[in-house]
Write a protein that holds these residues in place. Structure first.
Motif, PDB file in Angstrom:
ATOM      1  N   GLU A 331       0.820  -1.217   0.000  1.00 46.41           N
ATOM      2  CA  GLU A 331       0.000   0.000   0.000  1.00 46.41           C
ATOM      3  C   GLU A 331       0.852   1.266   0.000  1.00 46.41           C
ATOM      4  N   GLY A 332       2.159   1.131   0.222  1.00 49.21           N
ATOM      5  CA  GLY A 332       3.015   2.301   0.217  1.00 49.21           C
ATOM      6  C   GLY A 332       3.943   2.344   1.412  1.00 49.21           C
ATOM      7  N   ILE A 333       4.474   3.522   1.679  1.00 49.18           N
ATOM      8  CA  ILE A 333       5.460   3.722   2.742  1.00 49.18           C
ATOM      9  C   ILE A 333       4.831   4.508   3.891  1.00 49.18           C
ATOM     10  N   THR A 334       5.069   4.033   5.111  1.00 48.88           N
ATOM     11  CA  THR A 334       4.631   4.745   6.302  1.00 48.88           C
ATOM     12  C   THR A 334       5.860   5.084   7.130  1.00 48.88           C
ATOM     13  N   LEU A 345       1.830  13.133   4.955  1.00 49.16           N
ATOM     14  CA  LEU A 345       3.005  13.479   4.165  1.00 49.16           C
ATOM     15  C   LEU A 345       2.733  13.254   2.690  1.00 49.16           C
ATOM     16  N   ASP A 346       3.162  14.195   1.840  1.00 51.14           N
ATOM     17  CA  ASP A 346       3.010  13.968   0.409  1.00 51.14           C
ATOM     18  C   ASP A 346       4.199  13.142  -0.101  1.00 51.14           C
ATOM     19  N   GLU A 347       4.194  12.847  -1.397  1.00 46.81           N
ATOM     20  CA  GLU A 347       5.218  11.960  -1.955  1.00 46.81           C
ATOM     21  C   GLU A 347       6.622  12.552  -1.819  1.00 46.81           C
ATOM     22  N   GLY A 369      10.826  21.273  -4.630  1.00 47.44           N
ATOM     23  CA  GLY A 369       9.493  20.673  -4.619  1.00 47.44           C
ATOM     24  C   GLY A 369       8.884  20.526  -3.242  1.00 47.44           C
ATOM     25  N   ILE A 370       9.580  21.010  -2.198  1.00 48.85           N
ATOM     26  CA  ILE A 370       9.012  20.922  -0.855  1.00 48.85           C
ATOM     27  C   ILE A 370       9.064  22.285  -0.184  1.00 48.85           C
TER      28      ILE A 370
END
Length: 390
Positions: A331-334, A345-347, A369-370
């Motif tokens: 499902e992704g990174i936590t 948190l965004d990508e 980008g941040i």
């Protein structure tokens, strides 16, 4: 600080260390951490032990055991100058969590990057004059004993277990019998000795000496169970009473069948996808928690000052006195920091924090980008710190 050489002999790879030595047998690493040489002197540690925010212990040993009195005496922080008056010949002062006092020392964890950073506990320093020690003992965790100043003689003996008998009525866990001595050498500044869990050891100061203990530990089952309960508290469905089969029974009896039915439903939950999520979050929160409170800096820079420092060549990196880690699933990174899951948190932020947790040094160009204010929050939270260009 540039990338450090791994704290291993040239003849041993990280894979060999983990398969042949880790939690199995000791290893002497000559000049494993030469960076420690000259980094601290005894007066530095004695002064730090008196700081009201320090976690320190003063251990003294009487020459002989008196009737109805222990041979060892232990005083815990806060320590005062008067505690160091009229000390016996044999004494030791221990200060925990050196990372929060010295980012430069904390960087030496990079030399142990073959050990996952979530298993790092803290760096403890032991100062003792000639003849000082903390007695014959063992630890339940792995430790890299690094000599920073002076000389200490180390002896290693038998493996211990829960049946090992300790000397009665002493304030610390000590025993008399180390069994057969399998190692007996004097460590010079820069030398490192790896000692696996439960291996008996005894260090004796040959002169004024500082020994830095890089401790590694894993959570115990009780910590995980406590964390499971905390995480599960947020799942409202788990507060719904269970449906259980009912058989004829005496009114005062709780039958084994009822307990078995509850056990079956609990086991089914833990083995389900929902249970896996609960366990995953519980474990991540446990291993990312700090053993000691974070020291909040009295003064911090603002965002503009941070950007200026980065423009001048400084870099951002993970603060080794904190715990920053991530867990990756389909499902992704936590991400987790100091026992808390980082939500929202965004990508871009996620990618940067992953790189930082893996030991990367980020430049101003990496910040594209941040929002710099978001990075400033990481700095204020203590997750990262600025390494200024030399």
């Amino acid at each position: 600080m540039s990338a450090l050489k791994l704290c291993l002999p040239d003849s041993i790879t990280p894979e060999q260390f983990l398969s042949d030595y880790w939690q199995k047998k000791p290893l002497l690493i000559k000049q494993g951490l030469p960076q420690l040489i000259g980094m601290f002197e005894p007066d530095d540690i004695l002064g730090l032990a008196l700081d009201e925010d320090a976690t320190a212990r003063l251990l003294t040993q009487s020459a002989t055991k008196q009737a109805d009195e222990p041979q060892w005496q232990l005083r815990k922080s806060p320590l005062a100058e008067a505690d160091f008056d009229n000390l016996p010949d044999q004494w030791t002062v221990l200060v925990q969590n050196l990372e929060q006092w010295s980012p430069e020392l904390a960087q030496l964890w990079q030399a142990l990057d073959f050990i996952p950073q979530w298993q790092r506990d803290d760096i403890m320093v032991s100062y003792a004059p000639k003849g000082g020690s903390v007695g014959k003992h063992y630890d339940d965790y792995d430790v890299f004993l690094a000599q920073g100043y002076g000389q200490r003689r180390w002896q290693l003996g038998k493996l211990c277990d829960e049946q090992t008998e300790f000397v009665a009525d002493e304030p610390i866990r000590l025993f008399d019998d180390m069994g057969e001595i399998i190692f007996d050498e004097i460590l010079e500044p820069g030398d490192v000795l790896y000692v696996p869990p439960k291996l008996s050891h005894f260090g004796l100061a040959q002169d004024d000496c500082l020994t830095f203990s890089f401790g590694c530990r894993r959570p115990n089952l009780m910590q995980v169970i406590d964390s499971l309960a905390d995480v599960a508290t947020n799942d409202s469905a788990l507060f719904v009473p269970m449906l259980l089969p009912q058989a004829s029974q005496s009114s005062g009896e709780l039958q084994a069948d009822s307990i078995d039915a509850i056990t079956t439903q609990l086991s089914a939950l833990l083995q389900s996808e929902r249970g896996a999520d609960i366990i995953r979050q519980a474990v991540c929160e446990v291993v990312s928690k700090r053993q000691y409170d974070v020291l909040v800096p009295e003064e911090t820079m603002n965002t503009d000052e941070m950007i200026t420092a980065l423009a001048d060549g400084a870099t951002l990196q993970a603060d080794y006195s904190n715990r920053l880690l991530y867990n990756q699933t389909n499902e992704g990174i936590t991400l987790y920091a100091n026992g808390q899951r980082l939500d929202g948190l965004d990508e871009t932020a996620t990618a940067l924090l992953v790189r930082l947790s893996n030991g990367a040094h980020l430049t101003l160009d990496d910040m594209e980008g941040i929002d710099p204010d978001e990075v400033m929050e990481w700095l204020e939270n203590g997750w990262i710190w600025i390494d200024y260009a030399e």
